[in-house]
Design an enzyme around this catalytic site. Structure first.
Site, PDB file in Angstrom:
ATOM      1  N   GLN A 164     -27.497 -16.209 -22.105  1.00  0.00           N
ATOM      2  CA  GLN A 164     -28.798 -16.857 -22.239  1.00  0.00           C
ATOM      3  C   GLN A 164     -29.903 -15.818 -22.184  1.00  0.00           C
ATOM      4  O   GLN A 164     -30.419 -15.489 -21.114  1.00  0.00           O
ATOM      5  CB  GLN A 164     -28.991 -17.915 -21.154  1.00  0.00           C
ATOM      6  N   PHE A 165     -30.282 -15.316 -23.359  1.00  0.00           N
ATOM      7  CA  PHE A 165     -31.306 -14.272 -23.432  1.00  0.00           C
ATOM      8  C   PHE A 165     -32.652 -14.757 -22.923  1.00  0.00           C
ATOM      9  O   PHE A 165     -33.489 -13.961 -22.500  1.00  0.00           O
ATOM     10  CB  PHE A 165     -31.436 -13.735 -24.867  1.00  0.00           C
ATOM     11  N   THR A 166     -32.880 -16.065 -22.895  1.00  0.00           N
ATOM     12  CA  THR A 166     -34.177 -16.593 -22.465  1.00  0.00           C
ATOM     13  C   THR A 166     -34.457 -16.353 -20.983  1.00  0.00           C
ATOM     14  O   THR A 166     -35.589 -16.541 -20.533  1.00  0.00           O
ATOM     15  CB  THR A 166     -34.291 -18.099 -22.776  1.00  0.00           C
TER      16      THR A 166
END
Length: 150
Positions: A78-80
């Protein structure tokens, strides 16, 4: 690396209408990787996760780890988690690592976890539009950051 740890009764990842991975009781890990991360971050977080005592013992006290419960792990990239929201209202993802950095570290993290618990871990798919479902148990949700080590 930054991870969100959620103790779950069950969790799954669905991609294009097909269940990619599903687990029973255990931990759902949402994993963000930044450019500055390396193998030391992977190793530290894997050790912390598998030894984190957040499961109840016979007295109802959080005193057992995933190794004790023989629970499952589901790991979703989850790059966010590295969103920057300092300017304006549209987040920037500049701190999130590029695929050539993050994919090998994500895979290494999953391999370390699998090795530690003695069974495969469920995984999402890097870069896919994933639908994550979970039943948070407790709820117990913990944030860990390999750079802060709190």
């Amino acid at each position: 690396m930054r991870i969100i740890i959620q103790r779950v009764g069950h969790a799954s990842v669905t991609i294009d209408g097909q269940v990619k991975s599903a687990i029973g009781p255990g931990l759902l890990l949402l994993v963000g990787i930044e450019e500055a991360d390396g193998q030391e971050d992977v190793d530290w977080l894997a050790r912390k996760v598998v030894n984190l005592r957040i499961f109840d013992d016979a007295d109802g006290v959080m005193n057992r780890c995933i190794l004790d419960t023989r629970g499952d792990l589901l790991v979703v990239s989850q790059f966010t988690l590295f969103a920057s929201y300092k300017k304006g209202n549209r987040p920037s993802w500049l701190r999130a690592a590029r695929h050539e950095v993050s994919i090998p570290l994500y895979e290494s993290f999953c391999a370390r976890l699998s090795e530690a618990i003695g069974k495969p871990v469920g995984m999402g798919e890097f870069g896919a539009d994933m639908k994550v479902e979970l039943l948070n148990d407790g709820p117990v949700t913990i944030v860990m950051d390999s750079k802060r080590r709190e």
